[in-house]
Design a protein around this motif. Structure first.
Motif, PDB file in Angstrom:
ATOM      1  N   PRO A 118       0.890  -1.250  -0.026  1.00 36.98           N
ATOM      2  CA  PRO A 118      -0.012   0.096   0.003  1.00 36.98           C
ATOM      3  C   PRO A 118       0.871   1.345  -0.165  1.00 36.98           C
ATOM      4  CG  PRO A 118      -0.846  -1.474   1.857  1.00 36.98           C
ATOM      5  CD  PRO A 118       0.576  -1.905   1.187  1.00 36.98           C
ATOM      6  N   LEU A 119       0.261   2.408  -0.346  1.00 39.01           N
ATOM      7  CA  LEU A 119       0.936   3.707  -0.200  1.00 39.01           C
ATOM      8  C   LEU A 119       1.727   3.867   0.907  1.00 39.01           C
ATOM      9  CD1 LEU A 119      -1.355   6.123  -1.977  1.00 39.01           C
ATOM     10  CD2 LEU A 119       0.830   5.403  -2.945  1.00 39.01           C
ATOM     11  N   PRO A 120       3.055   4.259   1.089  1.00 34.51           N
ATOM     12  CA  PRO A 120       3.570   4.395   2.379  1.00 34.51           C
ATOM     13  C   PRO A 120       2.496   5.367   3.364  1.00 34.51           C
ATOM     14  CG  PRO A 120       5.064   4.746   0.582  1.00 34.51           C
ATOM     15  CD  PRO A 120       3.811   4.432  -0.038  1.00 34.51           C
ATOM     16  N   THR A 121       2.109   6.407   2.936  1.00 38.82           N
ATOM     17  CA  THR A 121       1.342   7.198   3.600  1.00 38.82           C
ATOM     18  C   THR A 121       0.090   6.295   4.327  1.00 38.82           C
ATOM     19  OG1 THR A 121       0.017   8.144   1.743  1.00 38.82           O
ATOM     20  CG2 THR A 121       1.960   9.483   2.828  1.00 38.82           C
ATOM     21  N   ARG A 122      -0.426   5.720   3.534  1.00 42.48           N
ATOM     22  CA  ARG A 122      -1.637   4.664   4.009  1.00 42.48           C
ATOM     23  C   ARG A 122      -1.196   3.810   5.021  1.00 42.48           C
ATOM     24  NH1 ARG A 122      -5.043   0.431   0.404  1.00 42.48           N
ATOM     25  NH2 ARG A 122      -6.253  -0.520   2.078  1.00 42.48           N
ATOM     26  N   ARG A 123      -0.004   3.150   4.739  1.00 42.76           N
ATOM     27  CA  ARG A 123       0.492   2.209   5.653  1.00 42.76           C
ATOM     28  C   ARG A 123       0.734   2.833   7.148  1.00 42.76           C
ATOM     29  NH1 ARG A 123       1.966  -2.556   6.335  1.00 42.76           N
ATOM     30  NH2 ARG A 123       1.740  -3.091   4.278  1.00 42.76           N
ATOM     31  N   ILE A 124       1.362   4.095   7.189  1.00 44.30           N
ATOM     32  CA  ILE A 124       1.711   5.037   8.205  1.00 44.30           C
ATOM     33  C   ILE A 124       0.247   5.380   9.238  1.00 44.30           C
ATOM     34  CG2 ILE A 124       2.589   6.888   9.183  1.00 44.30           C
ATOM     35  CD1 ILE A 124       4.579   7.137   7.062  1.00 44.30           C
ATOM     36  N   SER A 125      -0.630   5.587   8.465  1.00 48.81           N
ATOM     37  CA  SER A 125      -1.969   5.773   8.917  1.00 48.81           C
ATOM     38  C   SER A 125      -2.744   4.652   9.455  1.00 48.81           C
ATOM     39  CB  SER A 125      -2.796   6.532   7.798  1.00 48.81           C
ATOM     40  OG  SER A 125      -3.224   5.586   6.843  1.00 48.81           O
ATOM     41  N   GLU A 126      -2.317   3.361   8.985  1.00 45.46           N
ATOM     42  CA  GLU A 126      -3.061   2.370   9.638  1.00 45.46           C
ATOM     43  C   GLU A 126      -2.247   1.641  10.635  1.00 45.46           C
ATOM     44  OE1 GLU A 126      -2.626  -0.437   6.246  1.00 45.46           O
ATOM     45  OE2 GLU A 126      -4.333   0.534   5.240  1.00 45.46           O
ATOM     46  N   VAL A 127      -0.941   2.177  10.758  1.00 43.85           N
ATOM     47  CA  VAL A 127      -0.316   1.853  12.266  1.00 43.85           C
ATOM     48  C   VAL A 127       0.194   2.866  12.996  1.00 43.85           C
ATOM     49  CG1 VAL A 127      -0.075  -0.567  11.509  1.00 43.85           C
ATOM     50  CG2 VAL A 127       1.799   1.255  10.699  1.00 43.85           C
TER      51      VAL A 127
END
Length: 481
Positions: free
Chosen positions: A318-327
């Motif tokens: 997934p997009l890095p920003t999306r991964r950061i927002s998920e965790v």
């Protein structure tokens, strides 16, 4: 292309000495030639090597770096100044970053240079992880992280260099379009990159794990393979545990390093912010079998991993920003004096909802104590005893929460200014969400201290949830029963 002569003028720049000649480019000091004032920082010119014997990746890497330096911002990247015409003379002019690369702390084989101290390893690793987090927040991945590409400024801040092999979610991936083989430096490349998966921020975490291993042991965890078969071994093989090479290393540091080096990306740190957090708070690291390990996995375990890796189909990340927002890293500010049960209950409810929507998030429970409440003569009010009591208070507060899928840590901050302490903590630890009471720091002095949540809300480097206290019967049953 021959090396530029000192004093050469080009597009308004005067070329100085060549300060570095690498496999893909030469780097020169430069100044403005027309008397214009420099931009407030020293500059260098990077000129790619484009002779008949140089590969096409040099030119493609130049195009990639040219594009990314224009769009990446922040202290983790050199500032962009100008670029030359590709048809005439390609070059990039950028900030010259003062400092030393991470190579400075890694001893050469056979040298008498001592290994880095645990404190230096944690400091350097945390600074690099924060730089990576800043990069990933811009939907970019470095993908060629190695000691020569990390500069440590005199103030301890890390700057990432050489974006020729990097990836950005919002631009075409020229390297993936041109090459079908693994692209990266063999000693540091992540397993998923070997099979052509680019754009996963956890690939950079793997590379940082290799560098932490080097800092801790003076060795490369997987050697320096030169063949595709040698590269693929890291898809199932374990490195020798750092404590087997250097027994005095703490278990927490081995835990961190080996978690970064997990063959499966899902088993590594979910974001560079989580890695920086553990390196900055070693006393909060949860020790598992990784930290205890003194030998690698056995033959049967390696065989099982080999079979699984052979049939594995890697999926794009997934997009890095999306991964950061998920965790995210979630911080809750828990008051410890003159606070109502309703406030504590409502805070717990809000945190529980936030964690429930974010599996894998980390929870940092924070409270602030004034240095005036600590005594140097009264043992019951000594710094150690006060911190112990407040940490126990935070643990009791968090006990009813369902945190099985989360890492939880407890922190006591000292400051006369509560808002300042919370803001500094949130910024330093890459907190993504702050949960705090709308007016929680002192019921009797609420009209004076209500500015704490307001100040935090105004200056917070992330999202914030302000919780208004409500009685438990208005919300449901208290989890404490």
């Amino acid at each position: 292309m021959k090396r530029l002569d000192t004093g050469t003028e080009m597009d308004g720049f005067r070329v100085g000495d060549c300060i570095h000649s690498g496999g893909m480019a030469d780097i020169y000091r430069v100044h403005y030639a027309n008397g214009a004032p420099d931009p407030g920082f020293p500059m260098v010119m990077k000129v790619p090597k484009m002779t008949a014997g140089d590969g096409a990746e040099n030119l493609i890497g130049f195009e990639v770096e040219h594009r990314l330096l224009q769009v990446l911002t922040g202290p983790m990247v050199p500032r962009f100044v100008a670029a030359g015409d590709l048809a005439r003379l390609p070059y990039l002019v950028m900030e010259y970053v003062e400092g030393q690369t991470l190579e400075r702390w890694i001893p050469e084989l056979g040298s008498d240079q001592p290994l880095a101290s645990v404190e230096d390893i944690a400091r350097l690793g945390a600074a690099t992880a924060r730089a990576l987090h800043g990069l990933h927040q811009q939907d970019a991945c470095h993908l060629d992280l190695k000691p020569a590409n990390v500069m440590i400024r005199p103030n301890g801040q890390a700057v990432l260099l050489d974006f020729g092999l990097s990836w950005h979610a919002h631009y075409p991936d020229l390297l993936a379009e041109e090459f079908r083989k693994a692209v990266g430096s063999p000693a540091w490349i992540a397993p998923e990159q070997i099979v052509g998966v680019r754009g996963d921020p956890r690939s950079d975490i793997f590379a940082l794990g290799v560098m932490l291993y080097q800092l801790a042991t003076g060795r490369l965890p997987f050697g320096a393979p030169r063949t595709q078969g040698g590269l693929r071994q890291r898809m199932w093989a374990d490195p020798r545990p750092p404590r087997a090479l250097r027994p005095e290393l703490p278990k927490w540091l081995q835990e961190v390093i080996l978690r970064c080096l997990e063959p499966e990306a899902d088993q590594r740190y979910p974001s560079a912010a989580h890695l920086a957090f553990d390196l900055s708070h070693p006393q909060q690291v949860q020790i598992t079998e990784l930290g205890e390990r003194l030998r690698g996995a056995g033959f049967l375990e390696h065989a099982r991993r080999w079979l699984r890796a052979a049939g594995k189909h890697y999926q794009p990340s997934p997009l890095p920003t999306r991964r950061i927002s998920e965790v995210p890293i979630v911080m809750v500010a828990v008051p410890h004096t003159d606070v109502s049960d309703e406030t504590l209950f409502t805070l717990r409810q809000a945190v529980g909802r936030s964690l429930g929507a974010r599996p894998g998030a980390r929870l940092a429970c924070v409270t602030v104590v004034s240095p005036g409440d600590i005594s140097t003569t009264d043992s019951e009010h000594s710094e150690v005893r006060v911190h112990q009591r407040l940490q126990e208070m935070l643990r009791r507060w968090a006990q009813p929460l369902d945190v099985a899928a989360h890492q939880v840590s407890f922190h006591v901050l000292e400051d006369v200014d509560v808002a300042r302490a919370l803001l500094r903590y949130a910024e330093h630890n890459q907190v993504s969400l702050i949960v705090m009471g709308a007016a929680t720091h002192g019921l009797q002095l609420q009209r004076f201290l209500a500015t704490v949540p307001i100040r935090v809300a105004m200056d917070a480097p992330c999202s914030i949830i302000l919780v208004k206290a409500q009685r438990p019967y208005l919300l449901g049953t208290d989890p404490e029963g």
